[in-house]
Design an enzyme around this catalytic site. Structure first.
Site, PDB file in Angstrom:
ATOM      1  CG  ASP A 121      40.954  26.900  39.334  1.00 26.17           C
ATOM      2  OD1 ASP A 121      39.773  27.935  39.776  1.00 26.17           O
ATOM      3  OD2 ASP A 121      40.639  27.020  38.914  1.00 26.17           O
ATOM      4  CG  HIS A 122      38.808  32.384  43.538  1.00 27.76           C
ATOM      5  ND1 HIS A 122      40.047  31.892  42.272  1.00 27.76           N
ATOM      6  CD2 HIS A 122      37.467  33.046  43.122  1.00 27.76           C
ATOM      7  CE1 HIS A 122      38.786  33.758  41.494  1.00 27.76           C
ATOM      8  NE2 HIS A 122      37.579  33.663  42.245  1.00 27.76           N
TER       9      HIS A 122
ATOM     10  CG  HIS B  63      39.086  30.069  37.085  1.00 29.87           C
ATOM     11  ND1 HIS B  63      39.900  29.720  38.406  1.00 29.87           N
ATOM     12  CD2 HIS B  63      39.592  31.394  37.045  1.00 29.87           C
ATOM     13  CE1 HIS B  63      40.788  30.754  38.757  1.00 29.87           C
ATOM     14  NE2 HIS B  63      40.417  31.633  38.417  1.00 29.87           N
TER      15      HIS B  63
HETATM   16  C1  BG6 Z   1      40.635  35.489  39.153  1.00 27.35           C
HETATM   17  C2  BG6 Z   1      41.634  36.214  37.558  1.00 27.35           C
HETATM   18  O1  BG6 Z   1      41.903  33.948  39.403  1.00 27.35           O
HETATM   19  O2  BG6 Z   1      39.955  34.765  38.741  1.00 27.35           O
HETATM   20  C3  BG6 Z   1      40.988  37.196  37.844  1.00 27.35           C
HETATM   21  O3  BG6 Z   1      43.131  36.126  37.167  1.00 27.35           O
HETATM   22  C4  BG6 Z   1      39.425  37.541  37.335  1.00 27.35           C
HETATM   23  O4  BG6 Z   1      41.421  38.338  36.360  1.00 27.35           O
HETATM   24  C5  BG6 Z   1      39.034  36.654  38.687  1.00 27.35           C
HETATM   25  O5  BG6 Z   1      38.377  38.532  37.524  1.00 27.35           O
HETATM   26  C6  BG6 Z   1      37.335  35.896  38.974  1.00 27.35           C
HETATM   27  O6  BG6 Z   1      37.433  35.469  39.887  1.00 27.35           O
HETATM   28  P1  BG6 Z   1      35.562  35.785  40.267  1.00 27.35           P
HETATM   29  O7  BG6 Z   1      35.445  34.905  41.617  1.00 27.35           O
HETATM   30  O8  BG6 Z   1      35.727  37.260  40.451  1.00 27.35           O
HETATM   31  O9  BG6 Z   1      34.586  35.320  39.529  1.00 27.35           O
END
Ligand code: BG6
Length: 503
Positions: A187-188, A250
Protein backbone atom coordinates in the site's frame (compact mmCIF):
# COMPACT_ATOMS: atom_id res chain seq x y z
CA UNK A 1 11.66 0.71 7.43
CA UNK A 2 13.86 -0.65 10.18
CA UNK A 3 14.41 1.35 13.34
CA UNK A 4 18.07 0.43 13.38
CA UNK A 5 20.59 0.54 10.55
CA UNK A 6 19.62 -1.38 7.47
CA UNK A 7 20.89 -4.86 6.77
CA UNK A 8 22.72 -4.73 3.46
CA UNK A 9 21.94 -7.27 0.79
CA UNK A 10 24.88 -7.78 -1.54
CA UNK A 11 23.35 -9.60 -4.45
CA UNK A 12 19.82 -9.38 -5.83
CA UNK A 13 17.79 -10.58 -8.76
CA UNK A 14 14.82 -8.26 -9.25
CA UNK A 15 11.97 -9.25 -11.56
CA UNK A 16 9.16 -6.99 -12.66
CA UNK A 17 6.14 -8.69 -14.25
CA UNK A 18 4.20 -6.11 -16.23
CA UNK A 19 7.29 -4.30 -17.46
CA UNK A 20 5.42 -2.38 -20.15
CA UNK A 21 2.86 -1.03 -17.71
CA UNK A 22 2.39 2.42 -16.29
CA UNK A 23 3.53 1.48 -12.78
CA UNK A 24 6.92 0.27 -14.03
CA UNK A 25 7.37 3.37 -16.16
CA UNK A 26 6.23 6.02 -13.66
CA UNK A 27 7.15 4.55 -10.31
CA UNK A 28 9.23 1.37 -10.18
CA UNK A 29 12.11 2.16 -12.53
CA UNK A 30 12.45 5.78 -11.32
CA UNK A 31 12.51 4.43 -7.74
CA UNK A 32 15.11 1.76 -8.53
CA UNK A 33 17.22 4.30 -10.43
CA UNK A 34 17.19 6.70 -7.47
CA UNK A 35 18.11 3.89 -5.09
CA UNK A 36 20.97 3.03 -7.45
CA UNK A 37 22.41 6.52 -7.75
CA UNK A 38 22.21 6.94 -3.98
CA UNK A 39 24.07 3.63 -3.50
CA UNK A 40 21.22 1.76 -1.82
CA UNK A 41 21.01 -1.10 -4.30
CA UNK A 42 23.16 -4.17 -3.75
CA UNK A 43 26.66 -4.23 -5.23
CA UNK A 44 25.53 -6.88 -7.71
CA UNK A 45 22.03 -6.88 -9.12
CA UNK A 46 20.01 -7.58 -12.24
CA UNK A 47 16.54 -6.32 -13.15
CA UNK A 48 14.50 -8.64 -15.37
CA UNK A 49 11.60 -6.85 -16.98
CA UNK A 50 8.99 -9.31 -18.18
CA UNK A 51 6.06 -8.59 -20.46
CA UNK A 52 4.23 -10.22 -23.34
CA UNK A 53 4.86 -7.41 -25.82
CA UNK A 54 7.71 -7.85 -28.31
CA UNK A 55 10.03 -4.87 -28.14
CA UNK A 56 13.68 -4.31 -28.85
CA UNK A 57 15.64 -4.08 -25.57
CA UNK A 58 17.32 -0.80 -26.52
CA UNK A 59 13.96 0.79 -27.38
CA UNK A 60 12.51 -0.53 -24.12
CA UNK A 61 15.35 0.97 -22.08
CA UNK A 62 14.91 4.25 -23.87
CA UNK A 63 11.22 4.28 -22.86
CA UNK A 64 12.28 3.64 -19.28
CA UNK A 65 14.68 6.55 -19.45
CA UNK A 66 11.84 8.82 -20.62
CA UNK A 67 9.90 7.67 -17.55
CA UNK A 68 12.83 8.47 -15.24
CA UNK A 69 13.32 11.89 -16.85
CA UNK A 70 9.65 12.73 -16.39
CA UNK A 71 8.85 11.20 -13.02
CA UNK A 72 12.02 10.89 -10.93
CA UNK A 73 12.27 13.32 -8.00
CA UNK A 74 15.85 13.90 -9.14
CA UNK A 75 14.78 15.17 -12.55
CA UNK A 76 16.56 14.33 -15.80
CA UNK A 77 18.99 11.44 -15.43
CA UNK A 78 22.71 11.91 -15.85
CA UNK A 79 23.68 10.02 -19.03
CA UNK A 80 26.60 8.04 -17.67
CA UNK A 81 24.77 7.08 -14.46
CA UNK A 82 21.73 6.02 -16.44
CA UNK A 83 23.89 3.95 -18.81
CA UNK A 84 25.56 2.15 -15.95
CA UNK A 85 22.16 1.51 -14.28
CA UNK A 86 20.55 0.40 -17.55
CA UNK A 87 23.31 -2.16 -18.09
CA UNK A 88 21.67 -4.16 -15.25
CA UNK A 89 18.28 -4.28 -17.02
CA UNK A 90 17.14 -7.17 -19.24
CA UNK A 91 13.90 -7.23 -21.19
CA UNK A 92 12.27 -10.65 -21.36
CA UNK A 93 9.40 -11.08 -23.77
CA UNK A 94 7.28 -13.63 -21.99
CA UNK A 95 3.69 -14.73 -21.81
CA UNK A 96 2.79 -15.12 -18.11
CA UNK A 97 0.86 -18.25 -19.01
CA UNK A 98 3.75 -20.07 -20.67
CA UNK A 99 6.24 -22.37 -18.99
CA UNK A 100 9.19 -21.02 -20.97
CA UNK A 101 8.77 -17.59 -19.38
CA UNK A 102 9.61 -19.11 -16.01
CA UNK A 103 12.25 -21.57 -17.23
CA UNK A 104 13.99 -18.76 -19.13
CA UNK A 105 13.91 -16.51 -16.08
CA UNK A 106 15.19 -19.28 -13.87
CA UNK A 107 18.11 -19.95 -16.20
CA UNK A 108 19.08 -16.28 -16.15
CA UNK A 109 18.94 -16.13 -12.37
CA UNK A 110 20.95 -19.29 -11.98
CA UNK A 111 23.68 -18.02 -14.26
CA UNK A 112 23.72 -14.75 -12.27
CA UNK A 113 24.14 -16.75 -9.05
CA UNK A 114 26.88 -18.85 -10.62
CA UNK A 115 28.75 -15.78 -11.84
CA UNK A 116 28.72 -14.25 -8.35
CA UNK A 117 29.09 -17.57 -6.50
CA UNK A 118 26.13 -16.84 -4.25
CA UNK A 119 22.41 -17.57 -4.16
CA UNK A 120 21.13 -14.01 -4.54
CA UNK A 121 18.04 -12.53 -2.91
CA UNK A 122 15.10 -12.71 -5.35
CA UNK A 123 12.35 -10.13 -5.51
CA UNK A 124 9.36 -10.57 -7.84
CA UNK A 125 7.14 -7.56 -8.38
CA UNK A 126 3.63 -8.27 -9.72
CA UNK A 127 2.99 -4.97 -11.50
CA UNK A 128 0.28 -6.51 -13.64
CA UNK A 129 -3.49 -6.47 -13.96
CA UNK A 130 -4.99 -8.41 -11.00
CA UNK A 131 -6.07 -11.31 -13.23
CA UNK A 132 -2.41 -12.33 -13.65
CA UNK A 133 -1.50 -12.52 -9.96
CA UNK A 134 -2.53 -16.14 -9.46
CA UNK A 135 -1.10 -17.18 -12.83
CA UNK A 136 2.32 -15.70 -12.08
CA UNK A 137 2.31 -16.95 -8.49
CA UNK A 138 1.62 -20.42 -9.80
CA UNK A 139 4.36 -20.18 -12.41
CA UNK A 140 6.92 -19.09 -9.83
CA UNK A 141 5.88 -21.82 -7.46
CA UNK A 142 5.82 -24.66 -10.02
CA UNK A 143 9.25 -23.75 -11.29
CA UNK A 144 10.63 -23.24 -7.77
CA UNK A 145 11.78 -19.74 -8.51
CA UNK A 146 10.94 -18.41 -5.07
CA UNK A 147 11.52 -21.53 -3.03
CA UNK A 148 13.79 -20.09 -0.34
CA UNK A 149 11.61 -18.30 2.24
CA UNK A 150 14.52 -16.40 3.75
CA UNK A 151 15.76 -15.06 0.42
CA UNK A 152 12.82 -14.85 -1.96
CA UNK A 153 10.00 -12.30 -1.85
CA UNK A 154 6.96 -11.47 -3.92
CA UNK A 155 5.32 -8.05 -4.02
CA UNK A 156 1.62 -7.86 -4.77
CA UNK A 157 0.07 -4.56 -5.80
CA UNK A 158 -3.41 -3.46 -4.92
CA UNK A 159 -6.24 -4.08 -5.58
CA UNK A 160 -5.85 -7.12 -3.33
CA UNK A 161 -9.12 -8.78 -4.24
CA UNK A 162 -12.31 -6.95 -5.07
CA UNK A 163 -14.16 -7.88 -1.88
CA UNK A 164 -13.67 -9.95 1.27
CA UNK A 165 -14.30 -13.25 -0.46
CA UNK A 166 -11.88 -12.70 -3.33
CA UNK A 167 -9.23 -11.31 -0.95
CA UNK A 168 -9.54 -14.43 1.22
CA UNK A 169 -9.33 -16.64 -1.84
CA UNK A 170 -6.22 -14.84 -3.04
CA UNK A 171 -4.61 -15.05 0.39
CA UNK A 172 -5.29 -18.79 0.50
CA UNK A 173 -3.89 -19.23 -2.98
CA UNK A 174 -0.69 -17.36 -2.14
CA UNK A 175 -0.03 -18.93 1.26
CA UNK A 176 -0.28 -22.37 -0.33
CA UNK A 177 2.65 -21.43 -2.54
CA UNK A 178 4.72 -19.07 -0.39
CA UNK A 179 5.34 -18.48 3.30
CA UNK A 180 3.41 -15.48 4.66
CA UNK A 181 6.71 -13.73 5.39
CA UNK A 182 7.59 -13.88 1.68
CA UNK A 183 4.44 -12.00 0.65
CA UNK A 184 4.63 -8.20 0.59
CA UNK A 185 1.18 -6.69 0.00
CA UNK A 186 1.93 -3.14 -0.93
CA UNK A 187 0.00 0.00 0.00
CA UNK A 188 2.18 2.81 -1.27
CA UNK A 189 0.69 5.30 1.20
CA UNK A 190 2.58 3.53 3.96
CA UNK A 191 5.86 4.32 2.24
CA UNK A 192 5.25 8.05 2.11
CA UNK A 193 7.71 9.92 4.29
CA UNK A 194 4.97 12.02 5.91
CA UNK A 195 2.90 8.92 6.70
CA UNK A 196 5.87 7.16 8.27
CA UNK A 197 6.45 10.26 10.32
CA UNK A 198 3.03 9.94 11.98
CA UNK A 199 4.35 6.92 13.88
CA UNK A 200 7.39 8.91 15.01
CA UNK A 201 5.19 11.86 15.93
CA UNK A 202 2.79 9.76 17.97
CA UNK A 203 5.12 7.36 19.69
CA UNK A 204 8.33 9.36 20.12
CA UNK A 205 6.64 12.46 21.57
CA UNK A 206 5.10 11.47 24.85
CA UNK A 207 3.54 14.90 25.30
CA UNK A 208 0.67 14.02 22.94
CA UNK A 209 -0.14 10.57 24.30
CA UNK A 210 -2.24 11.72 27.31
CA UNK A 211 -4.37 13.82 24.93
CA UNK A 212 -4.78 11.18 22.23
CA UNK A 213 -8.17 9.85 23.22
CA UNK A 214 -11.89 10.49 23.54
CA UNK A 215 -11.43 12.74 26.54
CA UNK A 216 -9.57 15.44 24.59
CA UNK A 217 -10.24 14.74 20.92
CA UNK A 218 -13.52 15.94 19.47
CA UNK A 219 -13.22 14.37 16.04
CA UNK A 220 -10.74 13.43 13.32
CA UNK A 221 -10.90 14.25 9.62
CA UNK A 222 -8.87 12.49 6.96
CA UNK A 223 -9.13 13.91 3.44
CA UNK A 224 -7.35 12.57 0.37
CA UNK A 225 -8.42 14.89 -2.43
CA UNK A 226 -7.12 14.38 -5.94
CA UNK A 227 -7.12 16.85 -8.79
CA UNK A 228 -6.75 14.11 -11.38
CA UNK A 229 -9.77 12.37 -12.84
CA UNK A 230 -9.69 8.71 -13.83
CA UNK A 231 -7.63 9.48 -16.93
CA UNK A 232 -6.86 6.34 -18.91
CA UNK A 233 -7.77 4.01 -16.04
CA UNK A 234 -11.51 4.10 -16.71
CA UNK A 235 -11.58 0.35 -17.48
CA UNK A 236 -10.24 -0.57 -14.07
CA UNK A 237 -11.86 2.25 -12.14
CA UNK A 238 -15.39 1.73 -13.36
CA UNK A 239 -15.53 -1.67 -11.68
CA UNK A 240 -13.72 -0.39 -8.61
CA UNK A 241 -14.78 3.09 -7.46
CA UNK A 242 -13.41 5.28 -4.69
CA UNK A 243 -14.41 2.96 -1.86
CA UNK A 244 -12.34 0.06 -3.15
CA UNK A 245 -9.63 2.18 -4.76
CA UNK A 246 -8.84 4.54 -1.86
CA UNK A 247 -10.87 3.87 1.31
CA UNK A 248 -10.37 0.12 1.72
CA UNK A 249 -6.62 0.58 1.65
CA UNK A 250 -5.03 4.06 1.92
CA UNK A 251 -7.62 5.78 4.10
CA UNK A 252 -8.20 2.86 6.43
CA UNK A 253 -4.44 2.47 6.83
CA UNK A 254 -4.24 6.09 7.90
CA UNK A 255 -7.07 5.48 10.37
CA UNK A 256 -5.04 2.59 11.79
CA UNK A 257 -1.91 4.68 12.25
CA UNK A 258 -3.82 7.49 13.93
CA UNK A 259 -5.92 5.22 16.14
CA UNK A 260 -3.62 2.31 17.01
CA UNK A 261 -2.26 1.63 20.48
CA UNK A 262 1.49 1.98 20.93
CA UNK A 263 2.94 -1.31 19.64
CA UNK A 264 5.08 -3.43 21.93
CA UNK A 265 8.12 -2.63 19.77
CA UNK A 266 8.86 -1.01 16.41
CA UNK A 267 8.71 -4.35 14.66
CA UNK A 268 6.59 -5.59 11.80
CA UNK A 269 4.45 -8.08 13.69
CA UNK A 270 3.74 -5.82 16.67
CA UNK A 271 2.80 -2.92 14.42
CA UNK A 272 0.60 -5.07 12.23
CA UNK A 273 -1.11 -6.56 15.29
CA UNK A 274 -1.87 -3.09 16.65
CA UNK A 275 -3.28 -1.92 13.31
CA UNK A 276 -5.41 -5.00 12.83
CA UNK A 277 -6.96 -4.46 16.27
CA UNK A 278 -8.14 -1.02 15.13
CA UNK A 279 -9.84 -2.45 12.04
CA UNK A 280 -11.52 -5.11 14.12
CA UNK A 281 -12.94 -2.44 16.44
CA UNK A 282 -14.59 -0.35 13.73
CA UNK A 283 -18.33 -0.17 14.40
CA UNK A 284 -20.28 -1.96 11.68
CA UNK A 285 -23.38 -0.32 10.25
CA UNK A 286 -26.62 -1.98 9.30
CA UNK A 287 -27.68 -1.39 5.70
CA UNK A 288 -30.03 1.50 6.49
CA UNK A 289 -27.34 3.15 8.62
CA UNK A 290 -25.00 3.03 5.62
CA UNK A 291 -26.93 5.67 3.69
CA UNK A 292 -26.82 8.00 6.71
CA UNK A 293 -23.12 7.55 7.40
CA UNK A 294 -21.55 7.04 4.00
CA UNK A 295 -21.93 9.38 1.04
CA UNK A 296 -21.04 8.60 -2.55
CA UNK A 297 -20.60 11.04 -5.39
CA UNK A 298 -19.59 11.17 -9.02
CA UNK A 299 -18.00 14.06 -10.90
CA UNK A 300 -19.66 15.79 -13.81
CA UNK A 301 -18.01 18.13 -16.29
CA UNK A 302 -16.46 21.32 -14.95
CA UNK A 303 -13.35 23.47 -14.98
CA UNK A 304 -10.17 22.95 -13.00
CA UNK A 305 -7.56 25.70 -13.13
CA UNK A 306 -9.41 27.15 -16.10
CA UNK A 307 -9.25 23.90 -18.08
CA UNK A 308 -12.39 22.07 -19.03
CA UNK A 309 -12.75 18.56 -17.63
CA UNK A 310 -15.10 15.89 -18.95
CA UNK A 311 -17.61 14.32 -16.61
CA UNK A 312 -16.91 10.81 -15.31
CA UNK A 313 -19.50 9.20 -17.58
CA UNK A 314 -17.76 10.70 -20.62
CA UNK A 315 -14.34 9.28 -19.69
CA UNK A 316 -12.69 6.56 -21.81
CA UNK A 317 -13.87 3.01 -21.00
CA UNK A 318 -16.51 4.21 -18.54
CA UNK A 319 -20.09 3.05 -19.06
CA UNK A 320 -22.32 5.94 -20.10
CA UNK A 321 -24.84 5.22 -17.32
CA UNK A 322 -22.20 4.27 -14.74
CA UNK A 323 -23.08 4.58 -11.04
CA UNK A 324 -19.49 4.13 -9.92
CA UNK A 325 -18.52 6.57 -7.19
CA UNK A 326 -15.54 8.86 -7.71
CA UNK A 327 -16.06 10.39 -4.28
CA UNK A 328 -16.74 8.80 -0.90
CA UNK A 329 -17.15 10.38 2.49
CA UNK A 330 -17.80 8.31 5.59
CA UNK A 331 -18.31 8.75 9.31
CA UNK A 332 -16.75 5.88 11.24
CA UNK A 333 -16.55 5.06 14.91
CA UNK A 334 -14.04 2.87 16.66
CA UNK A 335 -15.60 0.96 19.49
CA UNK A 336 -12.86 0.78 22.06
CA UNK A 337 -11.96 2.53 25.27
CA UNK A 338 -9.73 5.13 23.62
CA UNK A 339 -12.08 6.18 20.83
CA UNK A 340 -15.67 5.37 21.76
CA UNK A 341 -17.91 8.16 20.47
CA UNK A 342 -15.18 10.04 18.55
CA UNK A 343 -16.18 10.32 14.89
CA UNK A 344 -13.57 9.71 12.20
CA UNK A 345 -14.62 11.54 9.04
CA UNK A 346 -13.01 10.20 5.88
CA UNK A 347 -13.34 11.61 2.41
CA UNK A 348 -11.67 11.11 -0.91
CA UNK A 349 -12.52 12.18 -4.42
CA UNK A 350 -11.21 12.76 -7.89
CA UNK A 351 -11.48 15.85 -10.10
CA UNK A 352 -11.29 18.21 -7.14
CA UNK A 353 -9.79 21.71 -7.19
CA UNK A 354 -6.36 20.65 -5.90
CA UNK A 355 -4.48 17.61 -4.74
CA UNK A 356 -4.38 17.64 -0.96
CA UNK A 357 -3.99 14.90 1.64
CA UNK A 358 -4.51 16.13 5.16
CA UNK A 359 -5.31 14.67 8.58
CA UNK A 360 -6.94 16.98 11.10
CA UNK A 361 -7.09 16.13 14.80
CA UNK A 362 -9.67 18.46 16.28
CA UNK A 363 -9.33 18.85 20.03
CA UNK A 364 -12.24 19.65 22.32
CA UNK A 365 -13.14 23.05 23.63
CA UNK A 366 -12.09 23.94 27.15
CA UNK A 367 -14.87 23.20 29.65
CA UNK A 368 -14.02 26.35 31.63
CA UNK A 369 -13.89 29.64 29.73
CA UNK A 370 -12.24 32.71 31.24
CA UNK A 371 -11.89 34.83 28.08
CA UNK A 372 -14.60 36.92 26.51
CA UNK A 373 -13.57 36.01 22.94
CA UNK A 374 -14.78 32.86 21.31
CA UNK A 375 -11.83 30.57 21.86
CA UNK A 376 -11.02 28.38 18.85
CA UNK A 377 -10.23 24.88 20.09
CA UNK A 378 -6.78 23.47 19.34
CA UNK A 379 -6.28 21.62 16.11
CA UNK A 380 -3.39 19.50 14.88
CA UNK A 381 -3.00 19.38 11.12
CA UNK A 382 -0.84 16.71 9.52
CA UNK A 383 -0.34 17.49 5.84
CA UNK A 384 0.77 14.46 3.88
CA UNK A 385 0.97 15.99 0.40
CA UNK A 386 1.68 18.19 -1.50
CA UNK A 387 2.47 20.35 1.56
CA UNK A 388 4.67 18.40 3.93
CA UNK A 389 4.10 19.76 7.38
CA UNK A 390 2.61 19.39 10.82
CA UNK A 391 1.03 22.39 12.49
CA UNK A 392 -0.73 23.05 15.74
CA UNK A 393 -3.36 25.72 15.93
CA UNK A 394 -3.51 27.50 19.25
CA UNK A 395 -4.87 30.73 20.67
CA UNK A 396 -2.61 33.66 21.28
CA UNK A 397 -2.96 37.19 22.60
CA UNK A 398 -3.07 39.83 19.89
CA UNK A 399 -0.33 42.37 20.73
CA UNK A 400 -1.79 45.53 22.21
CA UNK A 401 -3.36 46.93 25.32
CA UNK A 402 -6.46 44.76 25.25
CA UNK A 403 -6.73 41.07 26.12
CA UNK A 404 -7.83 40.00 22.67
CA UNK A 405 -7.26 36.50 21.29
CA UNK A 406 -6.52 35.19 17.83
CA UNK A 407 -5.65 31.66 16.66
CA UNK A 408 -2.12 31.19 15.29
CA UNK A 409 -0.12 28.18 14.10
CA UNK A 410 3.03 26.50 15.26
CA UNK A 411 4.52 24.87 12.18
CA UNK A 412 6.98 22.14 11.39
CA UNK A 413 7.78 22.20 7.68
CA UNK A 414 9.97 19.55 6.11
CA UNK A 415 11.55 21.98 3.68
CA UNK A 416 12.69 24.24 6.51
CA UNK A 417 13.86 21.49 8.84
CA UNK A 418 15.61 19.23 6.34
CA UNK A 419 17.54 19.98 3.20
CA UNK A 420 17.52 16.42 1.85
CA UNK A 421 15.25 15.58 -1.04
CA UNK A 422 12.65 13.17 0.41
CA UNK A 423 12.65 9.63 -0.99
CA UNK A 424 9.58 8.56 -2.93
CA UNK A 425 7.26 6.01 -1.30
CA UNK A 426 8.29 3.30 -3.77
CA UNK A 427 11.97 3.81 -2.99
CA UNK A 428 11.39 3.17 0.70
CA UNK A 429 9.15 0.20 0.00
CA UNK A 430 11.36 -1.50 -2.59
CA UNK A 431 14.37 -1.17 -0.32
CA UNK A 432 12.41 -2.65 2.58
CA UNK A 433 11.46 -5.67 0.49
CA UNK A 434 15.08 -6.19 -0.56
CA UNK A 435 16.09 -6.11 3.09
CA UNK A 436 13.24 -8.36 4.17
CA UNK A 437 11.47 -5.80 6.34
CA UNK A 438 7.67 -6.15 6.26
CA UNK A 439 6.83 -3.33 8.70
CA UNK A 440 5.20 -1.15 6.05
CA UNK A 441 3.37 -3.97 4.27
CA UNK A 442 -0.01 -5.52 4.84
CA UNK A 443 -0.42 -8.91 6.45
CA UNK A 444 -3.20 -11.21 5.19
CA UNK A 445 -5.43 -10.63 8.23
CA UNK A 446 -4.99 -6.84 7.97
CA UNK A 447 -6.21 -6.82 4.37
CA UNK A 448 -9.17 -9.02 5.27
CA UNK A 449 -10.06 -6.89 8.31
CA UNK A 450 -10.12 -3.79 6.09
CA UNK A 451 -12.39 -5.56 3.59
CA UNK A 452 -14.72 -6.50 6.45
CA UNK A 453 -15.11 -2.81 7.27
CA UNK A 454 -16.15 -1.85 3.74
CA UNK A 455 -18.26 -4.93 2.91
CA UNK A 456 -21.54 -3.64 4.41
CA UNK A 457 -21.13 -0.49 2.32
CA UNK A 458 -20.41 -2.43 -0.87
CA UNK A 459 -23.38 -4.68 -0.20
CA UNK A 460 -25.77 -1.79 0.42
CA UNK A 461 -24.62 0.02 -2.72
CA UNK A 462 -24.90 -3.15 -4.75
CA UNK A 463 -28.45 -3.61 -3.55
CA UNK A 464 -29.40 0.00 -4.36
CA UNK A 465 -27.09 0.89 -7.28
CA UNK A 466 -28.16 4.46 -7.80
CA UNK A 467 -29.62 5.39 -4.41
CA UNK A 468 -28.13 8.65 -3.18
CA UNK A 469 -25.43 8.88 -5.81
CA UNK A 470 -24.68 12.59 -5.56
CA UNK A 471 -23.26 14.35 -8.58
CA UNK A 472 -20.62 17.05 -8.07
CA UNK A 473 -19.04 19.35 -10.57
CA UNK A 474 -15.36 18.80 -11.44
CA UNK A 475 -13.38 21.49 -9.67
CA UNK A 476 -15.48 21.41 -6.48
CA UNK A 477 -14.81 19.67 -3.17
CA UNK A 478 -17.53 17.07 -3.67
CA UNK A 479 -21.27 16.90 -3.09
CA UNK A 480 -22.94 19.07 -0.47
CA UNK A 481 -24.38 15.91 1.09
CA UNK A 482 -20.91 15.18 2.50
CA UNK A 483 -21.20 18.28 4.69
CA UNK A 484 -24.26 16.89 6.42
CA UNK A 485 -22.17 13.94 7.66
CA UNK A 486 -20.22 16.22 9.96
CA UNK A 487 -23.26 17.53 11.73
CA UNK A 488 -23.72 17.66 14.65
CA UNK A 489 -20.05 17.00 15.40
CA UNK A 490 -18.28 19.65 13.38
CA UNK A 491 -19.11 22.81 11.51
CA UNK A 492 -17.46 21.94 8.26
CA UNK A 493 -14.77 19.95 6.54
CA UNK A 494 -11.31 21.37 6.95
CA UNK A 495 -10.80 23.72 4.02
CA UNK A 496 -8.44 22.24 1.49
CA UNK A 497 -5.87 23.32 0.50
CA UNK A 498 -6.01 26.85 1.89
CA UNK A 499 -4.72 26.46 5.39
CA UNK A 500 -6.49 29.46 6.78
CA UNK A 501 -6.47 29.82 10.54
CA UNK A 502 -10.11 30.80 10.24
CA UNK A 503 -11.03 27.54 8.54
C1 BG6 B 1 -3.78 4.63 -6.09
C2 BG6 B 1 -5.15 4.71 -6.69
O1 BG6 B 1 -3.68 3.56 -5.19
O2 BG6 B 1 -3.51 5.84 -5.40
C3 BG6 B 1 -5.28 5.91 -7.60
O3 BG6 B 1 -5.41 3.52 -7.42
C4 BG6 B 1 -4.87 7.16 -6.89
O4 BG6 B 1 -6.59 6.02 -8.11
C5 BG6 B 1 -3.53 6.99 -6.21
O5 BG6 B 1 -4.81 8.20 -7.84
C6 BG6 B 1 -3.21 8.18 -5.32
O6 BG6 B 1 -1.89 8.07 -4.87
P1 BG6 B 1 -1.05 9.37 -4.57
O7 BG6 B 1 0.25 8.85 -4.08
O8 BG6 B 1 -0.94 10.13 -5.86
O9 BG6 B 1 -1.83 10.14 -3.54
Amino acid sequence: MKATSLKKVNCANITIFGAKGDLTHRKLIPALYNLYIESHLPAQFAIYCVDAIGIDEAVFKNDLLTGVNSFSRNGVADKSRWDSFAAHIYYIQGDFLKEETYTGLKAMMESFDKLHSIRATRMFYFATAPRFIEIIADGLSKHKLAAKPLLDRIIVEKPFGTDLETARKLNKFLVKRFAEKQIYRIDHYLGKETVQNIMAFRFANYVFEPLWNRQYIDHIQISLAEQVGVGKRGGYYDSSGALRDMIQNHLLQLVCIIAMECPKAYEAEHIRDAKTKVMKSVKMYSSDQIFKNVIRGQYTAGDIDGIHRAGYREEEQVASGSNTETFTAARLFIDNERWKGVPFFLRTGKSMPKQSSVIVIQFKDSPHKIFRDDVVPNRLIISIQPELEISLLFESKVPGLEMKLFPVEMDFMYQDAYTANLPEAYEALLLDVLEGDATLFMRADQVEAAWKVVMPILDAWKKYPSKQLHLYKSGTWGPAAADALLKPYAKEWFRLPERSVHA
